[in-house]
Structure formats: C-alpha cells, structure tokens
Design an enzyme around this catalytic site. Structure first.
Site, PDB file in Angstrom:
ATOM      1  N   ARG A 128      -4.819   8.364  -2.017  1.00  0.00           N
ATOM      2  CA  ARG A 128      -3.626   7.977  -1.249  1.00  0.00           C
ATOM      3  C   ARG A 128      -2.638   9.126  -1.215  1.00  0.00           C
ATOM      4  O   ARG A 128      -1.581   9.101  -1.835  1.00  0.00           O
ATOM      5  CB  ARG A 128      -3.031   6.706  -1.846  1.00  0.00           C
ATOM      6  CG  ARG A 128      -3.938   5.551  -1.476  1.00  0.00           C
ATOM      7  CD  ARG A 128      -3.344   4.234  -1.742  1.00  0.00           C
ATOM      8  NE  ARG A 128      -3.858   3.288  -0.780  1.00  0.00           N
ATOM      9  CZ  ARG A 128      -3.645   1.997  -0.828  1.00  0.00           C
ATOM     10  NH1 ARG A 128      -2.911   1.492  -1.786  1.00  0.00           N
ATOM     11  NH2 ARG A 128      -4.145   1.204   0.080  1.00  0.00           N
ATOM     12  N   GLN A 133      -3.489   9.851   5.162  1.00  0.00           N
ATOM     13  CA  GLN A 133      -2.940   8.601   5.713  1.00  0.00           C
ATOM     14  C   GLN A 133      -3.568   8.197   7.046  1.00  0.00           C
ATOM     15  O   GLN A 133      -3.824   7.027   7.278  1.00  0.00           O
ATOM     16  CB  GLN A 133      -1.428   8.705   5.855  1.00  0.00           C
ATOM     17  CG  GLN A 133      -0.722   8.202   4.598  1.00  0.00           C
ATOM     18  CD  GLN A 133       0.785   8.311   4.674  1.00  0.00           C
ATOM     19  OE1 GLN A 133       1.340   8.688   5.697  1.00  0.00           O
ATOM     20  NE2 GLN A 133       1.439   7.990   3.577  1.00  0.00           N
ATOM     21  N   ASP A 136      -6.786   6.303   6.498  1.00  0.00           N
ATOM     22  CA  ASP A 136      -6.740   5.216   5.513  1.00  0.00           C
ATOM     23  C   ASP A 136      -7.126   3.876   6.136  1.00  0.00           C
ATOM     24  O   ASP A 136      -6.285   3.100   6.595  1.00  0.00           O
ATOM     25  CB  ASP A 136      -5.322   5.167   4.913  1.00  0.00           C
ATOM     26  CG  ASP A 136      -5.208   4.168   3.772  1.00  0.00           C
ATOM     27  OD1 ASP A 136      -6.161   3.385   3.563  1.00  0.00           O
ATOM     28  OD2 ASP A 136      -4.166   4.165   3.102  1.00  0.00           O
ATOM     29  N   SER A 139      -5.711   0.564   4.578  1.00  0.00           N
ATOM     30  CA  SER A 139      -4.369   0.185   5.038  1.00  0.00           C
ATOM     31  C   SER A 139      -4.395  -0.341   6.464  1.00  0.00           C
ATOM     32  O   SER A 139      -3.754  -1.353   6.767  1.00  0.00           O
ATOM     33  CB  SER A 139      -3.411   1.380   4.955  1.00  0.00           C
ATOM     34  OG  SER A 139      -3.176   1.701   3.616  1.00  0.00           O
ATOM     35  N   TYR A 236      -1.917   1.665  -6.915  1.00  0.00           N
ATOM     36  CA  TYR A 236      -2.471   0.311  -6.991  1.00  0.00           C
ATOM     37  C   TYR A 236      -1.944  -0.412  -8.230  1.00  0.00           C
ATOM     38  O   TYR A 236      -1.344   0.190  -9.113  1.00  0.00           O
ATOM     39  CB  TYR A 236      -4.003   0.383  -7.070  1.00  0.00           C
ATOM     40  CG  TYR A 236      -4.663   0.840  -5.806  1.00  0.00           C
ATOM     41  CD1 TYR A 236      -4.776  -0.001  -4.711  1.00  0.00           C
ATOM     42  CD2 TYR A 236      -5.191   2.125  -5.700  1.00  0.00           C
ATOM     43  CE1 TYR A 236      -5.393   0.411  -3.547  1.00  0.00           C
ATOM     44  CE2 TYR A 236      -5.812   2.549  -4.532  1.00  0.00           C
ATOM     45  CZ  TYR A 236      -5.912   1.696  -3.464  1.00  0.00           C
ATOM     46  OH  TYR A 236      -6.524   2.106  -2.316  1.00  0.00           O
TER      47      TYR A 236
END
Ligand code: NAD
Length: 394
Positions: A128, A133, A136, A139, A236
């Site tokens: 992460r 991003q 990802d 997500s 997390y």
C-alpha cells in the site's frame, strides 16, 4: 507479445479482467490482445466492443490461452481436480498470469503455478504505497462492494432510509451501523448518508475515527488505547484479543438497540474474519432489520450468515450473505479492475514491448508468487507451500 482474456467461470463471477478501454491501451502499447468469445458478457462488454477496441476474438478459452504470453484474470484459474475444465494446463511454460489469485487461502494452487512454470502475480499482495494506488484492485473492488451492500440492504428493508415529511405523516430516518470502516465501510457510510440515513460506525483502528466523522457519521470507540496499536505498518487491522472483542460486543449491543441496518465489512488479511455479531446480539435488533455480511467469504462477521443466501432469523432479522458483492455491480467493477491490471501490466513491459520482470521493484517483489518453477514470494511461508513436483520428489 500476446495478452489473453478469458471468460470467468467460477461461481458468482460476472466480472472480466479487461475492458474496451484497457484493450485499446494495450494495443496502443504494441501488444496483441485476444479475448475468448463472450468473455465480457457478464459486464456488458460485447465481442464487437472488444473487437472494435483492437482485440481478436477466439472461439474458446483454450485457443485464447494456448500461445498467450500474458493472461489477465479476475479469479484464480480453474485447475484439474476442482473442475472439468482445467484452465491452467492451457497456459504455456513461461507465461505470466495476473489476477486476484488468493495465494494465502489457496497455497496448493501456488504450487501448481510453479509446477506449470508460469510467473504468477497475485494483485491483492500489492504494497500500500502511493505508486501502487492506481493498481490497487482490493480498494477499487471494496469501494464498489461497500456501495452495493447498502443498496442491497435498502432493497430488503421494508422502510425508507431518509426522513420524509408527507401529508400522510412523517417517516423517520433509518439508522445504519457500519462495522469496519476501511475502504468498503467508508463507502457504505457515504452511500447510506446520501440515502438520508443516520449513520454510526466502528473500527478497531484509531485512524478510522477521523475518516468516519469527516463523512458525517458518529464513531463508536471501544478502547482508544488499544486502537492506537491495532493498525499494522501496511495499514491493515491486527486480530484483537478476546478481552477487546468482549468489550466491543458489549458496546455494540447498546448501539444495536437503536439500529435498523448493519453493514459488516471487517477483515484481517490472511486470517478468518472476526465475528462481530453473535446470535444473541442479533436478537437485539427489531424484526425487519437487515444485516449485510460482506465478510461472508472469509468466514463471516455475522453468526448464521450463509454464503450466497439471505437468512431470516427466528426474530425476523434478515442476514444478507451474498457472495462476491463487486460482481453484482459488474460493469463498473470490471472497468476499474481492468484499469488496475493495465496499470500493473505497464510495469512488466519495457519500451520495446518485451516482457521484463524486475524483481528489485518492490511492487513486483511483493506480488510475484512463482518464477522459473519455484515459489518465490516472501509472504508465503516456504514449508506451507510444497509444489506438486517437490511433493512427488519427496
Ligand atoms: P480490510 O478490508 O482489511 O478491513 C476492513 C476494515 O475492517 C478495516 O478498516 C479494519 O480495520 C476493520 N476491522 C478489522 N477487524 C475489526 C474488528 N474486530 N472490528 C471492527 N473493525 C475491524 O481493510 P481495507 O478496507 O482494505 O483498508 C484498511 C485501511 O487501509 C484503510 O484505512 C484504508 O484507507 C487504507 N488504505 C490505504 C491505501 C494506500 O495505498 N495507502 C490503499 C487502500 C487502503
């Protein structure tokens, strides 16, 4: 280099790993794209749309896969013992496979990738970091799952979410509780708020409080001190001890007395999901209340939830356990997922359109499961992953 896209055949899966947009981009990079006929059907992408974007259409999966250098998937491929159709055996030696391969849950399959001599990448193991991003997929998919979970709950709920003042009387706003305020939970909060509900949320991570409050919801804190150490370096949650879980349940029981709809999204990577709502707690909800268990595939946050079903408790509470929530919004989920994979693929192709697996790149290193016949990923404990070839060799 040839990139293949095939139809996803696992249960509850309507998504596809490419979109007309990403096919066009891949062709623009000098890649040849082949899609199995009907590959995009579940996401409303027709063969014609794929062909217009520059893909050639293959009559079946085997033909699409047979000489592909790169295979883009949503779910892990079907393999021999679990299905009549073995997708893995059609991949050529040295091919690259990219998808949501769930290596921690299915380590034996990782061994099968090594035995097949393919370079498999599990996109859910992306670090992460800012640079990752745009790739990802956890997500992008969790965001849509959170949105859709609220709509599914609203659909099953016999009341409206917003307050309505009408000539025939006033309808009270519904109260929604979101448990787990990560990507899915935050989108669930935003969606429930847009529908006019009064929203509360809880999470074990202290950082969640500000995010929840910034969306106009009320945050229920269990233990501020414990929450400060509940987040891992990767962002997390850790698994909380029994004492914390007991106090969390006591606190939530109070909130449940004033709640109509609960959306549960709590996950712990690589572990069984925590049980947040016990049968006794569900009994605190009024008849007609609705609970969505988004963690049902990871063991469930809700006692009694059933994969792929809506269960109604003796007290008249509905528990929605739909599998694969992102697939229920397959068009957008596929668009975003396809773009995540395309952004990842750029890392693997050099400027001459040749494959380049740079294992010094932290994104590659974290996601690469197998290479040259061996399991190479640090996240997979070596003794737990024995390839079939190693097993046969004793
Ligand atoms: P997740 O899907 O693993 O878990 C969902 C949520 O459940 C998390 O917020 C977690 O804290 C919560 N949870 C776990 N156990 C719980 C319990 N017992 N009770 C209540 N809640 C519990 O997590 P996620 O949604 O993928 O993301 C977690 C965090 O990472 C979020 O803050 C998110 O914004 C952040 N994130 C960062 C990046 C980045 O690139 N920097 C990318 C995505 C997400």
């Amino acid at each position: 280099m040839k990139v293949a896209i095939i139809k996803e055949r696992r249960a509850f899966e309507c998504r596809v790993a490419a979109s007309p947009d990403t096919i066009k981009r891949m062709v623009g990079m000098g890649l040849e794209v082949v899609a199995e006929t009907g590959a995009g059907e579940g996401a409303q992408f027709t063969d014609a749309a794929f062909a217009t974007a520059g893909a050639s259409i293959a009559t079946d999966a085997a033909t699409a896969l047979s000489d592909a250098d790169i295979v883009l998937k949503v779910q892990r491929p079907l393999i021999g013992e679990e299905a009549e159709r073995d997708e893995l055996k059609h991949l050529k030696h040295g091919a690259v496979l990219i998808g949501l391969l769930q290596p921690l849950r299915y380590p034996a399959q990782v061994g099968a990738y090594a035995d097949a001599g393919i370079a498999a990448f599990a996109i859910e193991l992306l670090p992460r970091i800012t640079r990752a991003q745009s790739m990802d997929a956890l997500s992008s998919q969790a965001n849509l799952a959170g949105y859709k979970a609220v709509l599914e709950a609203a659909d099953e709920f016999g009341r409206a979410f917003p307050m309505m003042m009408t000539a025939a009387g006033t309808i009270k706003a519904s109260r929604v509780l979101v448990m787990g305020a990560g990507v899915a939970g935050l989108q669930a909060i935003a969606t429930a708020r847009r529908l006019g509900a009064i929203v509360s949320a809880t999470d074990v991570r202290a950082a969640a409080k500000e995010q929840v409050e910034s969306l106009g919801a009320n945050f229920i804190t269990v233990d501020e001190e414990a929450a400060r150490s509940a987040e891992t370096a990767g962002g997390y949650a850790r698994e909380m001890d029994e004492d914390f879980q007991r106090r969390q349940r006591d606190k939530i029981v109070e909130a449940l007395k004033r709640t109509d709809v609960v959306i549960c999204t709590a996950l712990i990577p690589g572990r069984k999901a925590p049980v947040l709502l016990t049968e006794a707690m569900l009994a605190e909800l009024a008849p007609g209340s609705v609970v969505v268990d988004l963690a049902v595939e990871s063991g469930g946050n809700v006692e009694g939830s059933q994969l792929g079903e809506i269960v109604t408790t003796a007290q008249g509470v509905k528990i929605i356990g739909y599998a694969n929530m992102p697939s229920r919004i397959a068009v957008d989920a596929s668009q975003l997922y396809a773009r995540n994979l395309y952004n990842f693929l750029i890392l693997l192709v050099d400027k001459d359109g040749k494959l380049k697996i740079d294992t010094t790149d932290e994104i590659i290193k974290a996601t690469l499961l197998t290479e040259n016949g061996a399991v190479v990923n640090p996240a997979l404990a070596a003794p737990a992953v024995v390839t079939q070839a190693q097993a046969a060799a004793g």
